[in-house]
Design a protein around this motif. Structure first.
Motif, PDB file in Angstrom:
ATOM      1  N   ASP A  32       0.864  -1.168   0.000  1.00 40.91           N
ATOM      2  CA  ASP A  32       0.000   0.000   0.000  1.00 40.91           C
ATOM      3  C   ASP A  32       0.908   1.228   0.000  1.00 40.91           C
ATOM      4  OD1 ASP A  32      -2.621  -1.260   2.260  1.00 40.91           O
ATOM      5  OD2 ASP A  32      -1.899  -1.946   0.301  1.00 40.91           O
ATOM      6  N   SER A  51      -4.443   1.331  -1.381  1.00 35.64           N
ATOM      7  CA  SER A  51      -4.009  -0.029  -1.105  1.00 35.64           C
ATOM      8  C   SER A  51      -3.609  -0.732  -2.392  1.00 35.64           C
ATOM      9  CB  SER A  51      -5.114  -0.803  -0.397  1.00 35.64           C
ATOM     10  OG  SER A  51      -6.149  -1.110  -1.314  1.00 35.64           O
ATOM     11  N   ASP A  99       2.488  -2.327   4.590  1.00 38.77           N
ATOM     12  CA  ASP A  99       1.761  -3.550   4.275  1.00 38.77           C
ATOM     13  C   ASP A  99       0.258  -3.328   4.335  1.00 38.77           C
ATOM     14  OD1 ASP A  99       1.779  -5.362   7.453  1.00 38.77           O
ATOM     15  OD2 ASP A  99       1.643  -3.221   7.010  1.00 38.77           O
ATOM     16  N   ARG A 100      -0.140  -2.219   5.005  1.00 38.14           N
ATOM     17  CA  ARG A 100      -1.575  -1.899   5.096  1.00 38.14           C
ATOM     18  C   ARG A 100      -1.710  -0.414   5.369  1.00 38.14           C
ATOM     19  NH1 ARG A 100      -5.500  -2.255   9.330  1.00 38.14           N
ATOM     20  NH2 ARG A 100      -3.957  -3.090  10.785  1.00 38.14           N
ATOM     21  N   CYS A 101      -2.651   0.205   4.700  1.00 38.64           N
ATOM     22  CA  CYS A 101      -2.868   1.640   4.892  1.00 38.64           C
ATOM     23  C   CYS A 101      -3.210   1.946   6.350  1.00 38.64           C
ATOM     24  CB  CYS A 101      -4.003   2.139   3.991  1.00 38.64           C
ATOM     25  SG  CYS A 101      -3.557   2.337   2.258  1.00 38.64           S
TER      26      CYS A 101
END
Length: 121
Positions: A32, A51, A99-101
């Motif tokens: 992301d 993402s 790896d993630r918003c």
């Protein structure tokens, strides 16, 4: 993994700029990508994130409706279109991977060099 943000500059209030984030060494479907900004004397603030699956988040209410994040996976590029710019948007803008918003910069691993945006008459 490398990122480079560019496209900043000096613009008058009400003007527009499009920031670009060029990525290399990875594919956009792996991470992301978030945009952050840091004004003088202030902390780093999350602006928006896209993402790997295309989901979009805007963090401060102040940018909703004015900023648009997008990506071009074929070119490995992420963009931040900024319209109706205000003096309070003045900051150094950065792009970064996660790896993630999330809204906090602490969750982002790789950062590009920032690009200065100055909104002033």
């Amino acid at each position: 993994v490398q990122l480079q943000a560019y496209g900043g500059g000096l613009v008058q209030p009400g003007g527009s700029l499009r920031l670009s984030c060029a990525s290399s060494g990875f594919s956009l479907d792996e991470y992301d990508i978030g945009w952050f900004r840091q004004a003088p004397g202030k902390g780093r603030e999350g602006v928006s994130c896209i993402s790997s699956s295309g989901g979009i988040t805007y963090y401060p209410d102040s940018v909703r409706g004015r900023f648009t994040i997008s990506s071009d996976n074929a070119k490995n590029m992420v963009y931040l279109q900024m319209n109706s710019l205000k003096p309070e948007d003045t900051a150094v803008y950065y792009c970064a991977t996660s790896d993630r918003c999330r809204s906090s910069w602490a969750f982002y691993d790789y950062w590009g060099q920032g690009t200065q945006v100055t909104v002033s008459s």
